[in-house]
Write an enzyme that holds these catalytic residues in place. Structure first.
Site, PDB file in Angstrom:
ATOM      1  N   HIS A   1      42.021  11.080  34.548  1.00 11.72           N
ATOM      2  CA  HIS A   1      42.945  11.920  35.361  1.00 11.72           C
ATOM      3  C   HIS A   1      43.504  13.186  34.505  1.00 11.72           C
ATOM      4  O   HIS A   1      44.661  13.025  34.109  1.00 11.72           O
ATOM      5  CB  HIS A   1      44.061  11.304  36.090  1.00 11.72           C
TER       6      HIS A   1
ATOM      7  N   HIS B   1      39.112  16.820  34.392  1.00 14.39           N
ATOM      8  CA  HIS B   1      38.968  16.592  35.603  1.00 14.39           C
ATOM      9  C   HIS B   1      39.321  17.381  36.637  1.00 14.39           C
ATOM     10  O   HIS B   1      38.758  17.976  37.665  1.00 14.39           O
ATOM     11  CB  HIS B   1      39.603  15.173  35.980  1.00 14.39           C
TER      12      HIS B   1
ATOM     13  N   HIS C   1      46.213  18.637  41.563  1.00 11.54           N
ATOM     14  CA  HIS C   1      46.101  17.221  42.280  1.00 11.54           C
ATOM     15  C   HIS C   1      46.636  16.037  41.649  1.00 11.54           C
ATOM     16  O   HIS C   1      46.999  15.157  41.938  1.00 11.54           O
ATOM     17  CB  HIS C   1      44.788  17.138  43.014  1.00 11.54           C
ATOM     18  N   ASP C   2      46.358  16.084  40.278  1.00 15.36           N
ATOM     19  CA  ASP C   2      46.549  14.762  39.430  1.00 15.36           C
ATOM     20  C   ASP C   2      47.645  15.073  38.311  1.00 15.36           C
ATOM     21  O   ASP C   2      47.603  14.428  37.313  1.00 15.36           O
ATOM     22  CB  ASP C   2      45.324  14.259  38.673  1.00 15.36           C
TER      23      ASP C   2
END
Length: 127
Positions: A73, A77, A115-116
């Site tokens: 993460h 990524h 998103h992470d």
């Protein structure tokens, strides 16, 4: 920031067989998310929506929130998810149906980038 010239290598980002790790090897970890984001947002005609410097500063802050030592993460990524989402929208031709306005598209790709954000690299069971 990396220059986004129309280099042959950077044009590969618009292809389904693009290797995000090759981008990291050639330009460095810190350039991955901002390079991918700029190129994809430009390709889908979204760069005009916000000031270029503010956009770059925002994406850089998001990239800084990803931990390099996080094996999955991380900013690489996140860049991969942005690029893969572009490929999915390209081959599905979903934007041709005109059901997404520019803000919808912008939200889609921005959510891929963040998103992470600050993910600690641990799973829910551990947490």
């Amino acid at each position: 920031m990396l220059s986004l010239e129309n280099s042959e290598f950077l044009q590969k980002i618009y292809q389904s067989n693009f290797n995000i790790f090759e981008l990291e090897r050639n330009f460095g970890y810190d350039s991955v998310l901002i390079t991918v984001s700029n190129l994809i947002f430009q390709k889908v005609n979204l760069r005009h929506l916000f000031d270029k410097d503010k956009f770059n500063n925002f994406i850089q802050e998001i990239s800084n929130g990803y931990q390099k030592n996080n094996p999955y993460h991380n900013a690489i990524h996140a860049g991969d998810v942005v690029q893969t989402t572009y490929i999915l929208t390209k081959f599905s031709k979903i934007f041709e149906h005109k059901i997404f306005n520019d803000l919808d598209k912008y939200s889609l790709f921005l959510s891929c980038a963040i998103h992470d954000y600050k993910h600690p690299g641990l799973n829910n069971n551990f947490l």
